[in-house]
Design a protein around this motif. Structure first.
Motif, short mmCIF file in Angstrom:
data_model
loop_
_atom_site.label_atom_id
_atom_site.label_comp_id
_atom_site.label_asym_id
_atom_site.label_seq_id
_atom_site.Cartn_x
_atom_site.Cartn_y
_atom_site.Cartn_z
N UNK A 41 9.19 15.43 0.58
CA UNK A 41 9.24 16.25 -0.63
C UNK A 41 10.29 15.74 -1.61
N UNK A 42 9.88 15.55 -2.85
CA UNK A 42 10.85 15.41 -3.93
C UNK A 42 11.52 16.79 -4.11
N UNK A 43 12.64 16.87 -4.81
CA UNK A 43 13.33 18.16 -4.91
C UNK A 43 13.13 18.88 -6.25
N UNK A 44 13.65 18.27 -7.35
CA UNK A 44 13.53 18.93 -8.66
C UNK A 44 12.07 18.98 -9.11
N UNK A 45 11.61 20.16 -9.46
CA UNK A 45 10.22 20.28 -9.91
C UNK A 45 9.22 20.36 -8.78
N UNK A 46 9.72 20.29 -7.52
CA UNK A 46 8.83 20.40 -6.35
C UNK A 46 9.31 21.54 -5.46
N UNK A 47 10.55 21.42 -4.95
CA UNK A 47 11.10 22.49 -4.11
C UNK A 47 11.78 23.56 -4.97
N UNK A 137 4.18 20.90 13.35
CA UNK A 137 4.99 19.90 14.04
C UNK A 137 5.29 18.68 13.20
N UNK A 138 5.04 18.76 11.89
CA UNK A 138 5.35 17.64 11.00
C UNK A 138 6.82 17.73 10.60
N UNK A 139 7.43 16.56 10.33
CA UNK A 139 8.84 16.54 9.92
C UNK A 139 8.93 16.73 8.41
N UNK A 140 9.62 17.78 7.94
CA UNK A 140 9.83 17.91 6.50
C UNK A 140 11.06 17.11 6.07
N UNK A 141 10.92 16.30 5.02
CA UNK A 141 12.03 15.50 4.52
C UNK A 141 12.19 15.72 3.02
N UNK A 142 13.40 15.46 2.51
CA UNK A 142 13.65 15.53 1.07
C UNK A 142 14.03 14.14 0.59
N UNK A 143 13.39 13.70 -0.49
CA UNK A 143 13.70 12.39 -1.08
C UNK A 143 13.98 12.62 -2.56
N UNK A 144 15.27 12.64 -2.90
CA UNK A 144 15.64 12.99 -4.28
C UNK A 144 16.63 11.99 -4.87
N UNK A 145 16.58 11.83 -6.17
CA UNK A 145 17.53 10.97 -6.86
C UNK A 145 18.80 11.74 -7.19
N UNK A 146 18.81 13.02 -6.86
CA UNK A 146 19.95 13.87 -7.17
C UNK A 146 21.20 13.45 -6.40
N UNK A 147 22.34 13.57 -7.07
CA UNK A 147 23.59 13.24 -6.41
C UNK A 147 24.48 14.47 -6.26
N UNK A 148 23.86 15.64 -6.20
CA UNK A 148 24.65 16.87 -6.04
C UNK A 148 25.33 16.88 -4.67
N UNK A 149 26.60 17.25 -4.67
CA UNK A 149 27.35 17.21 -3.42
C UNK A 149 26.95 18.33 -2.47
N UNK A 150 26.45 19.43 -3.03
CA UNK A 150 26.14 20.58 -2.19
C UNK A 150 24.66 20.67 -1.82
N UNK A 162 15.08 24.25 7.91
CA UNK A 162 13.92 23.42 7.56
C UNK A 162 14.25 21.94 7.52
N UNK A 163 15.33 21.58 6.81
CA UNK A 163 15.64 20.16 6.63
C UNK A 163 16.86 19.75 7.44
N UNK A 164 16.68 18.75 8.31
CA UNK A 164 17.82 18.20 9.04
C UNK A 164 18.57 17.23 8.14
N UNK A 165 19.88 17.16 8.31
CA UNK A 165 20.71 16.32 7.45
C UNK A 165 20.22 14.86 7.40
#
Ligand code: MG
Length: 269
Positions: A41-47, A137-150, A162-165
């Motif tokens: 999953x992309x983050x901004x505009x998706x999640x 049983x699918x692995x959810x992942x985040x793939x974002x260009x964001x550089x937010x520290x939090x 939901x998302x493992x580090x």
């Protein structure tokens, strides 16, 4: 014979919205099947419904510096780095790249304004889709260009457990951002899977391009003001009008993926 096989294929295509696009993907990427293990999953505009805030922040701060960047242009360039975005506009308006000071100042102001806006809500449909993904049983992942520290905290707050580090790829994990394929290739590497074992959910043209170049089946969700044709031209395999629509049609899509994978396997024998 070939003919009856083709007839069977065409007849079955009529019952589904996605089979043709999946077959096109398999053909283009020379894959014989799709065996999903992860959803990227992309983050901004998706999640998160965060793009209106980004658009407003860029538009206002550019104006402050006598630069013109309308909101549609923000959506067109979503995923570019801050410097890349500022240079793009500076080139158009002044015929030169921005200076380092300009980049620093404009980007700082943009981030400040963005952070002062009300926190973006979870995108409608995102959570129900993630529940389905997890239950399968699918692995959810985040793939974002964001550089937010939090980032991790924010994701955990809105999408608990939901998302493992290890499965969050951010600006800190890659040298080249989208539209380079590196972020999505990095995700495959971290999950130790191949391109045909994943599917990408993206909303931005540059993100779509990145995912396609990584060889992954790319589902675009058109959550902004751009025409579907822009996402299709960027290479999206299927375009959904919203995250809710993708969540609602997820089971159908899974069935079609299974169907096309079985049949392409048979064809080879
Ligand atoms: Mg996005």
């Amino acid at each position: 014979s070939n003919k009856s096989w083709l007839y069977f294929y065409k007849t079955n295509l009529l019952f589904s919205m996605y089979k043709q696009q999946i077959i096109n993907y398999l053909t283009q990427h020379k894959q014989s099947n799709l065996k999903l293990k992860a959803v990227l999953f992309d983050m901004d505009g998706v999640l998160f419904d965060s793009m209106p805030n980004h658009a407003e922040a860029w538009n206002k701060v550019m104006k402050r510096h006598n630069l013109d960047m309308n909101k549609e242009e923000v959506y067109m360039n979503e995923g570019r780095t801050g410097r890349g975005t500022i240079n793009l506009v500076c080139q158009r308006e002044h015929g030169r790249d921005a200076t380092d000071e300009e980049v620093t100042k404009i980007y700082e102001e943009k981030s400040d304004l963005f952070n002062s806006l009300p926190t973006a809500e979870r995108m409608k449909g995102a959570y129900s889709l993630l529940l389905k993904v997890k239950s399968e049983g699918l692995i959810p992942m985040v793939v974002t260009g964001s550089g937010q520290h939090s980032l991790l905290k924010k994701l955990e707050k809105h999408f608990p457990n939901t998302f493992k580090e290890d499965y969050i790829i951010s600006a800190y994990d890659v040298k080249h951002g989208k539209p380079d394929p590196e972020p999505y290739l990095m995700a495959l590497k971290k999950a130790n899977i191949s391109a045909n074992e994943a599917v990408v959910v993206e909303n931005a043209p540059l993100g779509v391009e990145s995912a396609v170049r990584a060889g992954i089946l790319t589902l675009a969700v058109n959550t902004g003001p751009l025409d579907d044709s822009i996402l299709l031209d960027a290479g999206a395999d299927i375009v959904f009008p919203s995250m809710q629509a993708l969540a609602d049609n997820w089971d159908l899509l899974q069935n079609d993926i299974l169907y096309c994978s079985k049949n392409s396997g048979k064809k080879k024998k």
